[in-house]
Design a protein around this motif. Structure first.
Motif, PDB file in Angstrom:
ATOM      1  N   HIS A   1       5.487  -7.799   3.158  1.00  0.00           N
ATOM      2  CA  HIS A   1       4.951  -7.023   2.046  1.00  0.00           C
ATOM      3  C   HIS A   1       3.538  -7.476   1.702  1.00  0.00           C
ATOM      4  O   HIS A   1       2.647  -6.657   1.473  1.00  0.00           O
ATOM      5  CB  HIS A   1       5.862  -7.163   0.823  1.00  0.00           C
ATOM      6  N   LEU A   2       3.339  -8.783   1.688  1.00  0.00           N
ATOM      7  CA  LEU A   2       2.032  -9.318   1.323  1.00  0.00           C
ATOM      8  C   LEU A   2       0.978  -8.959   2.365  1.00  0.00           C
ATOM      9  O   LEU A   2      -0.142  -8.570   2.026  1.00  0.00           O
ATOM     10  CB  LEU A   2       2.102 -10.839   1.163  1.00  0.00           C
ATOM     11  N   GLU A   3       1.317  -9.104   3.633  1.00  0.00           N
ATOM     12  CA  GLU A   3       0.347  -8.834   4.688  1.00  0.00           C
ATOM     13  C   GLU A   3      -0.142  -7.390   4.654  1.00  0.00           C
ATOM     14  O   GLU A   3      -1.333  -7.112   4.808  1.00  0.00           O
ATOM     15  CB  GLU A   3       0.958  -9.183   6.043  1.00  0.00           C
TER      16      GLU A   3
ATOM     17  N   ARG B   1      -0.180  -5.451   2.003  1.00  0.00           N
ATOM     18  CA  ARG B   1      -0.914  -5.220   0.763  1.00  0.00           C
ATOM     19  C   ARG B   1      -2.283  -5.892   0.771  1.00  0.00           C
ATOM     20  O   ARG B   1      -3.216  -5.417   0.119  1.00  0.00           O
ATOM     21  CB  ARG B   1      -0.093  -5.698  -0.427  1.00  0.00           C
ATOM     22  N   ILE B   2      -2.411  -6.998   1.458  1.00  0.00           N
ATOM     23  CA  ILE B   2      -3.723  -7.639   1.583  1.00  0.00           C
ATOM     24  C   ILE B   2      -4.703  -6.650   2.202  1.00  0.00           C
ATOM     25  O   ILE B   2      -5.794  -6.412   1.678  1.00  0.00           O
ATOM     26  CB  ILE B   2      -3.633  -8.904   2.452  1.00  0.00           C
ATOM     27  N   ALA B   3      -4.318  -6.070   3.310  1.00  0.00           N
ATOM     28  CA  ALA B   3      -5.193  -5.129   4.009  1.00  0.00           C
ATOM     29  C   ALA B   3      -5.488  -3.903   3.164  1.00  0.00           C
ATOM     30  O   ALA B   3      -6.625  -3.429   3.094  1.00  0.00           O
ATOM     31  CB  ALA B   3      -4.552  -4.732   5.336  1.00  0.00           C
ATOM     32  N   ALA B   4      -4.468  -3.375   2.483  1.00  0.00           N
ATOM     33  CA  ALA B   4      -4.650  -2.152   1.700  1.00  0.00           C
ATOM     34  C   ALA B   4      -5.602  -2.373   0.526  1.00  0.00           C
ATOM     35  O   ALA B   4      -6.480  -1.546   0.254  1.00  0.00           O
ATOM     36  CB  ALA B   4      -3.296  -1.658   1.194  1.00  0.00           C
ATOM     37  N   HIS B   5      -5.438  -3.481  -0.169  1.00  0.00           N
ATOM     38  CA  HIS B   5      -6.298  -3.757  -1.322  1.00  0.00           C
ATOM     39  C   HIS B   5      -7.743  -4.036  -0.888  1.00  0.00           C
ATOM     40  O   HIS B   5      -8.685  -3.576  -1.525  1.00  0.00           O
ATOM     41  CB  HIS B   5      -5.746  -4.935  -2.126  1.00  0.00           C
ATOM     42  N   ALA B   6      -7.898  -4.789   0.184  1.00  0.00           N
ATOM     43  CA  ALA B   6      -9.248  -5.067   0.669  1.00  0.00           C
ATOM     44  C   ALA B   6      -9.935  -3.783   1.113  1.00  0.00           C
ATOM     45  O   ALA B   6     -11.101  -3.530   0.786  1.00  0.00           O
ATOM     46  CB  ALA B   6      -9.200  -6.070   1.816  1.00  0.00           C
ATOM     47  N   GLN B   7      -9.219  -2.958   1.852  1.00  0.00           N
ATOM     48  CA  GLN B   7      -9.802  -1.722   2.356  1.00  0.00           C
ATOM     49  C   GLN B   7     -10.219  -0.801   1.222  1.00  0.00           C
ATOM     50  O   GLN B   7     -11.207  -0.067   1.323  1.00  0.00           O
ATOM     51  CB  GLN B   7      -8.803  -1.008   3.266  1.00  0.00           C
ATOM     52  N   ALA B   8      -9.495  -0.855   0.100  1.00  0.00           N
ATOM     53  CA  ALA B   8      -9.778   0.038  -1.023  1.00  0.00           C
ATOM     54  C   ALA B   8     -11.108  -0.257  -1.695  1.00  0.00           C
ATOM     55  O   ALA B   8     -11.728   0.654  -2.260  1.00  0.00           O
ATOM     56  CB  ALA B   8      -8.646  -0.044  -2.043  1.00  0.00           C
ATOM     57  N   SER B   9     -11.575  -1.501  -1.638  1.00  0.00           N
ATOM     58  CA  SER B   9     -12.747  -1.855  -2.449  1.00  0.00           C
ATOM     59  C   SER B   9     -13.844  -2.637  -1.735  1.00  0.00           C
ATOM     60  O   SER B   9     -14.920  -2.825  -2.307  1.00  0.00           O
ATOM     61  CB  SER B   9     -12.299  -2.633  -3.694  1.00  0.00           C
TER      62      SER B   9
ATOM     63  N   PHE C   1       9.591 -16.294 -11.311  1.00  0.00           N
ATOM     64  CA  PHE C   1       8.509 -15.576 -11.973  1.00  0.00           C
ATOM     65  C   PHE C   1       8.398 -14.132 -11.501  1.00  0.00           C
ATOM     66  O   PHE C   1       8.282 -13.196 -12.305  1.00  0.00           O
ATOM     67  CB  PHE C   1       7.193 -16.321 -11.725  1.00  0.00           C
ATOM     68  N   LEU C   2       8.421 -13.920 -10.184  1.00  0.00           N
ATOM     69  CA  LEU C   2       8.342 -12.578  -9.603  1.00  0.00           C
ATOM     70  C   LEU C   2       9.498 -12.400  -8.620  1.00  0.00           C
ATOM     71  O   LEU C   2       9.309 -12.418  -7.397  1.00  0.00           O
ATOM     72  CB  LEU C   2       6.994 -12.363  -8.905  1.00  0.00           C
ATOM     73  N   PRO C   3      10.708 -12.245  -9.116  1.00  0.00           N
ATOM     74  CA  PRO C   3      11.879 -12.212  -8.231  1.00  0.00           C
ATOM     75  C   PRO C   3      11.940 -10.995  -7.316  1.00  0.00           C
ATOM     76  O   PRO C   3      12.675 -10.999  -6.332  1.00  0.00           O
ATOM     77  CB  PRO C   3      13.057 -12.221  -9.213  1.00  0.00           C
ATOM     78  N   GLY C   4      11.163  -9.951  -7.596  1.00  0.00           N
ATOM     79  CA  GLY C   4      11.232  -8.740  -6.785  1.00  0.00           C
ATOM     80  C   GLY C   4      10.271  -8.692  -5.621  1.00  0.00           C
ATOM     81  O   GLY C   4      10.220  -7.685  -4.905  1.00  0.00           O
ATOM     82  N   LEU C   5       9.511  -9.757  -5.383  1.00  0.00           N
ATOM     83  CA  LEU C   5       8.488  -9.710  -4.338  1.00  0.00           C
ATOM     84  C   LEU C   5       9.065  -9.435  -2.955  1.00  0.00           C
ATOM     85  O   LEU C   5       8.429  -8.778  -2.132  1.00  0.00           O
ATOM     86  CB  LEU C   5       7.701 -11.020  -4.307  1.00  0.00           C
ATOM     87  N   SER C   6      10.247  -9.938  -2.691  1.00  0.00           N
ATOM     88  CA  SER C   6      10.814  -9.758  -1.351  1.00  0.00           C
ATOM     89  C   SER C   6      11.151  -8.304  -1.045  1.00  0.00           C
ATOM     90  O   SER C   6      11.297  -7.924   0.120  1.00  0.00           O
ATOM     91  CB  SER C   6      12.075 -10.621  -1.196  1.00  0.00           C
TER      92      SER C   6
ATOM     93  N   ARG D   1      -6.592  -9.274  -6.102  1.00  0.00           N
ATOM     94  CA  ARG D   1      -5.217  -9.231  -5.590  1.00  0.00           C
ATOM     95  C   ARG D   1      -5.185  -9.608  -4.109  1.00  0.00           C
ATOM     96  O   ARG D   1      -4.315 -10.378  -3.681  1.00  0.00           O
ATOM     97  CB  ARG D   1      -4.629  -7.834  -5.782  1.00  0.00           C
ATOM     98  N   ALA D   2      -6.100  -9.052  -3.325  1.00  0.00           N
ATOM     99  CA  ALA D   2      -6.137  -9.377  -1.892  1.00  0.00           C
ATOM    100  C   ALA D   2      -6.316 -10.876  -1.690  1.00  0.00           C
ATOM    101  O   ALA D   2      -5.689 -11.479  -0.806  1.00  0.00           O
ATOM    102  CB  ALA D   2      -7.260  -8.602  -1.210  1.00  0.00           C
ATOM    103  N   PHE D   3      -7.182 -11.480  -2.494  1.00  0.00           N
ATOM    104  CA  PHE D   3      -7.424 -12.926  -2.419  1.00  0.00           C
ATOM    105  C   PHE D   3      -6.155 -13.715  -2.729  1.00  0.00           C
ATOM    106  O   PHE D   3      -5.785 -14.635  -1.973  1.00  0.00           O
ATOM    107  CB  PHE D   3      -8.547 -13.298  -3.392  1.00  0.00           C
ATOM    108  N   VAL D   4      -5.458 -13.378  -3.801  1.00  0.00           N
ATOM    109  CA  VAL D   4      -4.266 -14.148  -4.175  1.00  0.00           C
ATOM    110  C   VAL D   4      -3.130 -13.889  -3.198  1.00  0.00           C
ATOM    111  O   VAL D   4      -2.410 -14.819  -2.809  1.00  0.00           O
ATOM    112  CB  VAL D   4      -3.831 -13.832  -5.615  1.00  0.00           C
ATOM    113  N   TRP D   5      -2.949 -12.631  -2.774  1.00  0.00           N
ATOM    114  CA  TRP D   5      -1.905 -12.355  -1.780  1.00  0.00           C
ATOM    115  C   TRP D   5      -2.155 -13.160  -0.505  1.00  0.00           C
ATOM    116  O   TRP D   5      -1.225 -13.705   0.098  1.00  0.00           O
ATOM    117  CB  TRP D   5      -1.873 -10.863  -1.427  1.00  0.00           C
ATOM    118  N   LYS D   6      -3.398 -13.227  -0.099  1.00  0.00           N
ATOM    119  CA  LYS D   6      -3.745 -13.981   1.120  1.00  0.00           C
ATOM    120  C   LYS D   6      -3.472 -15.471   0.929  1.00  0.00           C
ATOM    121  O   LYS D   6      -2.926 -16.144   1.820  1.00  0.00           O
ATOM    122  CB  LYS D   6      -5.219 -13.737   1.444  1.00  0.00           C
ATOM    123  N   HIS D   7      -3.836 -15.988  -0.226  1.00  0.00           N
ATOM    124  CA  HIS D   7      -3.578 -17.393  -0.548  1.00  0.00           C
ATOM    125  C   HIS D   7      -2.076 -17.668  -0.583  1.00  0.00           C
ATOM    126  O   HIS D   7      -1.599 -18.666  -0.021  1.00  0.00           O
ATOM    127  CB  HIS D   7      -4.221 -17.719  -1.896  1.00  0.00           C
ATOM    128  N   LEU D   8      -1.326 -16.784  -1.219  1.00  0.00           N
ATOM    129  CA  LEU D   8       0.125 -16.960  -1.308  1.00  0.00           C
ATOM    130  C   LEU D   8       0.769 -16.853   0.068  1.00  0.00           C
ATOM    131  O   LEU D   8       1.693 -17.623   0.393  1.00  0.00           O
ATOM    132  CB  LEU D   8       0.710 -15.907  -2.248  1.00  0.00           C
TER     133      LEU D   8
END
Length: 345
Positions: free
Chosen positions: A307-309, A311-319, A251-256, A287-294
């Motif tokens: 990458h996820l770790e 982005r979790i912090a960046a998205h949460a900090q933004a909002s 589904f999202l082959p580029g995540l790595s 996004r932060a919620f789903v990244w954290k769950h994933l």
């Protein structure tokens, strides 16, 4: 505050402020954007007349989800804020007559708040099954007619819904189903697997063969959900872990490699007083919620985790800073998305 720390500690730190914002919002009737189908020239109810339990927070679904957020605060951090005030307000809203009227309203208007409000309502009801408290047991019995109506509406609708809706707003099919899965699993454990089976079948039919999702087109200008990540969330709930990981690879082959870049870049909110632009704060926290769950599902050595770790912090900090003390167009709903992130949904 570092929002990528222990979730319980963070939740305790913000609980009092969140509770005050939620309590004020769920009691504020106006401004209000009613989604009320008029049946005749005399059909002119006020928000409180139509929805005696969920009249506040600008619209019905926001009121429902903020009631969920307050109940979750009571369950997880009961000593961090004014518990008695919260119980008093909830007790005034969650009465038997009020909830019977809410159930009757949905029964008579079968497409009202489908599927977003339905999913949040079932999330709210399911929260009461998790809270070992006398008040929760009482309210669970009171809200059960509403849950039963929504369950039957789902069972009538899903077999007819040939195609999903893949947008970043309320009509998104995957989000409404994902929010409903915990209640469906509760019903299944009680001997009624119909809703869980229907959700699993719909999810598999709609998304099971999705490959190379074009997430690079996200976000839309008024998104508060990620169409890509709503699918990720739902499929993680209805598939076994190994089956889900195989699906995710396709589904999202580029995540790595941190691709697509736009999926990892927090959205910028230029005007929080504009209700549509303000939606992007919700997107960041969702996004932060789903990244954290994933991140919790992936193997420890998975190349996607760094990458996820980050982005979790960046998205949460933004909002996270917009949840309280900003504009009402944000405050009347954003706490529920912060609660998803902080408490794990």
């Amino acid at each position: 505050m570092n929002y990528f720390q222990d979730a319980k500690t963070s939740l305790e730190q913000v609980a009092a402020t969140y509770a005050e914002t939620i309590i004020n919002s769920i009691q504020q009737e106006y401004p209000n954007q009613m989604q009320h189908m008029m049946t005749g020239p005399e059909d002119r109810p006020t928000p409180r007349e139509a929805h005696p339990a969920f009249y506040g927070c600008f619209d019905w679904h926001s009121s429902v989800e903020m009631h969920w957020a307050l109940i979750r605060l009571l369950r997880l951090t009961p000593n961090a804020f004014d518990k008695m005030k919260a119980l008093e307000v909830l007790g005034a809203h969650l009465t038997e007559p009020a909830l019977l009227q809410e159930a009757s309203y949905l029964r008579s208007r079968s497409r009202f708040e489908r599927p977003y409000g339905w999913g949040w309502a079932l999330t709210f009801v399911n929260e009461l099954t998790l809270w070992e408290d006398e008040a929760a047991a009482k309210w669970l019995a009171t809200v059960r007619p509403l849950a039963d109506v929504i369950t039957e509406l789902f069972l009538a609708w899903l077999p007819k819904a040939t195609y999903p809706i893949r947008v970043g707003m309320h009509s998104n099919s995957a989000f409404g189903l994902a929010r409903s899965v915990p209640w469906a699993k509760y019903l299944s454990a009680q001997g009624d697997p119909r809703l869980l089976n229907a959700i699993t079948q719909a999810a598999t039919q709609w998304y099971g063969e999705d490959r190379d999702y074009p997430a690079g087109y996200e976000p839309g200008g008024s998104d508060f959900l990620s169409p890509a990540l709503t699918e990720v969330d739902l499929m993680s709930l209805v598939l076994e872990r190994e089956e889900f990981l195989v699906w995710l690879d396709a589904f999202l082959p580029g995540l790595s490699s941190g691709s697509p870049r736009s999926l990892f870049q927090p959205a910028f909110v230029s005007d929080a007083s504009d209700g549509q632009l303000a939606h992007l704060h919700g997107l960041n926290l969702y996004r932060a919620f789903v990244w954290k769950h994933l991140n919790a599902i992936l193997p420890d050595d998975d190349k996607r985790r760094p990458h996820l770790e980050a982005r979790i912090a960046a998205h949460a900090q933004a909002s996270m800073g917009a949840v309280t003390g900003s504009d009402y167009m944000v405050e009347h709903w954003l706490a529920c998305y912060a609660m998803l992130y902080l408490s794990g949904g």
